[in-house]
Motif scaffolding. Structure first.
Motif, short mmCIF file in Angstrom:
data_model
loop_
_atom_site.label_atom_id
_atom_site.label_comp_id
_atom_site.label_asym_id
_atom_site.label_seq_id
_atom_site.Cartn_x
_atom_site.Cartn_y
_atom_site.Cartn_z
N THR A 3 0.82 -1.21 0.00
CA THR A 3 0.00 0.00 0.00
C THR A 3 0.86 1.27 0.00
O THR A 3 0.42 2.31 -0.52
CB THR A 3 -0.94 0.02 1.20
OG1 THR A 3 -0.17 -0.17 2.41
CG2 THR A 3 -1.99 -1.09 1.10
N SER A 4 2.05 1.17 0.54
CA SER A 4 2.94 2.34 0.56
C SER A 4 3.35 2.78 -0.83
O SER A 4 3.80 3.90 -1.04
CB SER A 4 4.19 2.03 1.38
OG SER A 4 4.92 0.95 0.81
N ARG A 5 3.18 1.89 -1.82
CA ARG A 5 3.59 2.20 -3.20
C ARG A 5 2.45 2.79 -4.03
O ARG A 5 2.71 3.28 -5.14
CB ARG A 5 4.10 0.93 -3.88
CG ARG A 5 5.40 0.38 -3.31
CD ARG A 5 6.61 1.04 -3.97
NE ARG A 5 6.59 0.88 -5.42
CZ ARG A 5 7.03 -0.20 -6.07
NH1 ARG A 5 7.51 -1.23 -5.37
NH2 ARG A 5 7.00 -0.26 -7.38
N LYS A 29 -8.36 10.27 -6.12
CA LYS A 29 -9.69 9.95 -5.57
C LYS A 29 -10.17 8.57 -6.01
O LYS A 29 -11.36 8.35 -6.26
CB LYS A 29 -10.71 11.02 -5.96
CG LYS A 29 -10.37 12.41 -5.41
CD LYS A 29 -11.45 13.41 -5.79
CE LYS A 29 -11.12 14.80 -5.26
NZ LYS A 29 -12.16 15.80 -5.63
N LEU A 30 -9.24 7.62 -6.09
CA LEU A 30 -9.60 6.24 -6.41
C LEU A 30 -9.99 5.51 -5.12
O LEU A 30 -9.51 5.82 -4.04
CB LEU A 30 -8.42 5.50 -7.06
CG LEU A 30 -7.74 6.16 -8.25
CD1 LEU A 30 -6.70 5.22 -8.83
CD2 LEU A 30 -8.74 6.58 -9.31
N SER A 31 -10.86 4.53 -5.25
CA SER A 31 -11.24 3.66 -4.14
C SER A 31 -10.32 2.44 -4.19
O SER A 31 -10.63 1.44 -4.84
CB SER A 31 -12.70 3.24 -4.26
OG SER A 31 -13.54 4.38 -4.29
N SER A 32 -9.18 2.52 -3.51
CA SER A 32 -8.11 1.54 -3.72
C SER A 32 -7.90 0.65 -2.50
O SER A 32 -8.10 1.06 -1.35
CB SER A 32 -6.80 2.26 -4.04
OG SER A 32 -6.94 3.03 -5.22
N MET A 33 -7.45 -0.58 -2.79
CA MET A 33 -7.09 -1.51 -1.72
C MET A 33 -6.15 -2.57 -2.27
O MET A 33 -6.06 -2.78 -3.49
CB MET A 33 -8.33 -2.15 -1.09
CG MET A 33 -9.17 -2.98 -2.03
SD MET A 33 -10.63 -3.65 -1.19
CE MET A 33 -11.52 -4.33 -2.59
N LEU A 34 -5.48 -3.22 -1.37
CA LEU A 34 -4.61 -4.36 -1.68
C LEU A 34 -5.39 -5.63 -1.44
O LEU A 34 -6.04 -5.78 -0.39
CB LEU A 34 -3.36 -4.32 -0.81
CG LEU A 34 -2.35 -5.47 -0.98
CD1 LEU A 34 -1.74 -5.44 -2.37
CD2 LEU A 34 -1.26 -5.36 0.09
N LYS A 35 -5.36 -6.56 -2.38
CA LYS A 35 -6.02 -7.85 -2.25
C LYS A 35 -5.06 -8.96 -2.66
O LYS A 35 -4.04 -8.71 -3.31
CB LYS A 35 -7.27 -7.91 -3.15
CG LYS A 35 -8.38 -6.95 -2.79
CD LYS A 35 -9.16 -7.37 -1.56
CE LYS A 35 -9.99 -8.61 -1.79
NZ LYS A 35 -10.84 -8.95 -0.64
N LYS A 36 -5.43 -10.19 -2.31
CA LYS A 36 -4.73 -11.36 -2.81
C LYS A 36 -5.45 -11.86 -4.05
O LYS A 36 -6.65 -11.63 -4.22
CB LYS A 36 -4.68 -12.44 -1.72
CG LYS A 36 -3.92 -11.98 -0.49
CD LYS A 36 -3.96 -13.02 0.62
CE LYS A 36 -3.22 -12.51 1.86
NZ LYS A 36 -3.29 -13.46 2.99
N TYR A 37 -4.71 -12.57 -4.92
CA TYR A 37 -5.28 -12.96 -6.21
C TYR A 37 -6.55 -13.80 -6.09
O TYR A 37 -7.42 -13.74 -6.98
CB TYR A 37 -4.25 -13.72 -7.05
CG TYR A 37 -3.29 -12.82 -7.79
CD1 TYR A 37 -3.72 -12.05 -8.86
CD2 TYR A 37 -1.95 -12.74 -7.43
CE1 TYR A 37 -2.84 -11.25 -9.57
CE2 TYR A 37 -1.05 -11.93 -8.11
CZ TYR A 37 -1.50 -11.17 -9.18
OH TYR A 37 -0.63 -10.34 -9.88
N GLU A 38 -6.69 -14.57 -5.03
CA GLU A 38 -7.89 -15.41 -4.91
C GLU A 38 -9.13 -14.61 -4.54
O GLU A 38 -10.25 -15.12 -4.55
CB GLU A 38 -7.68 -16.53 -3.90
CG GLU A 38 -7.42 -16.07 -2.48
CD GLU A 38 -5.94 -15.91 -2.15
OE1 GLU A 38 -5.59 -15.98 -0.95
OE2 GLU A 38 -5.15 -15.70 -3.10
N LEU A 39 -8.96 -13.33 -4.20
CA LEU A 39 -10.06 -12.44 -3.87
C LEU A 39 -10.98 -13.03 -2.80
O LEU A 39 -12.20 -13.14 -2.96
CB LEU A 39 -10.86 -12.08 -5.13
CG LEU A 39 -10.11 -11.19 -6.13
CD1 LEU A 39 -10.91 -11.01 -7.41
CD2 LEU A 39 -9.80 -9.82 -5.51
N GLY A 40 -10.34 -13.41 -1.70
CA GLY A 40 -11.09 -13.82 -0.52
C GLY A 40 -11.47 -12.60 0.30
O GLY A 40 -11.52 -11.47 -0.19
N ALA A 41 -11.74 -12.83 1.59
CA ALA A 41 -12.21 -11.74 2.45
C ALA A 41 -11.09 -10.75 2.81
O ALA A 41 -11.37 -9.58 3.07
CB ALA A 41 -12.83 -12.31 3.72
#
Length: 259
Positions: A231-233, A242-254
């Motif tokens: 996220t620091s990058r 103004k993007l709605s951004s987040m870090l996820k794993k490829y399997e897109l779990g919770a």
């Protein structure tokens, strides 16, 4: 003197016969604004406790009861569908003729579709969107919307893609649902008016986030995920844009780590 009363009763009865579908199609559709937080979960048991006002979940795998449970928590819910690629495990997979199924798109069991064949694909996609509407979803995320830029097995053009993407937007809007443009960065200037929000994967990793500015400038949300960058990058840039951004794993779990 009874005729006006009987006429009023008849009018009230006819008004009550309006279908849910008609009411929904005529109601203002949801329009997510830039910066709204979201959760994208396509695998595992849905965690409805995540503090995000928007959820994006699989349209086939999740029930109307799940959508209703999220609504009770004040969430808006997006219906994930693959509209540009065939998936061999979906319940309607056998309805797709072999002639519209092309090369693999890099994911197991998935193959690109010949989006030129709208005579075949439109009724199939309309049925999928009916499913999303009937389950109570507020919006649709149609995936694999940039086949023309990939090796699909078909000679797809940019014009073919514009026509197909606009068709999907219209089908969603006709059912009272918002619709997001997935990736397809090159065509954003021509499609931003047709779509209510955007969904993007890895624009920070590939230096492409500025291409999403037309959505934000139109006061429309950009739901964005990264998989490989910390996220620091990317969060500082996401906040500026103004993007709605987040870090996820490829399997897109919770699991998620929001900016």
């Amino acid at each position: 003197m009874r005729r006006p009363i009987l006429l009023l009763a008849l009018l009230l009865l006819l008004a009550g016969c309006t279908t849910d579908s008609d009411s929904r199609a005529s109601a203002p559709r949801w329009r997510p604004r830039p910066g709204v937080a979201w959760q994208w979960q396509l695998s595992g048991r849905i965690d409805t406790s995540v503090d995000a006002p928007v959820y994006d979940i699989d349209g086939f795998d999740r029930s109307g009861a799940t959508v209703a449970a999220l609504h009770r928590k004040g969430r808006k819910v997006i219906c994930y569908l693959s509209t540009g690629a065939w998936e061999d495990w979906r319940p309607d997979a056998k309805k797709f003729p072999r002639s519209v199924i092309g090369k693999g798109n890099g994911w197991k069991g998935e193959r690109w579709l010949d989006i030129r064949r709208t005579n075949v694909l439109e009724p199939l996609m309309a049925a999928r969107l009916d499913m999303c509407r009937d389950k109570g979803f507020d919006a649709v995320e149609p995936d694999n919307m940039d086949g023309y830029r990939n090796t699909t097995g078909f000679p797809l053009t940019a014009a073919d893609q514009l026509r197909y993407n606009r068709l999907l937007a219209k089908l969603a809007h006709d059912r009272g649902m918002a619709v997001g443009l997935k990736n397809d960065l090159d065509q954003i200037p021509r499609l931003v008016k047709d779509f209510d929000f955007a969904v993007n994967e890895q624009c920070a990793q590939y230096g492409e986030c500025a291409a999403l500015k037309p959505f934000v400038e139109a006061d429309k949300a950009v739901f964005h995920v990264e998989y490989e960058l910390p996220t620091s990058r990317f969060c500082a840039q996401s906040r500026r844009l103004k993007l709605s951004s987040m870090l996820k794993k490829y399997e897109l779990g919770a699991w998620r780590r929001a900016c």
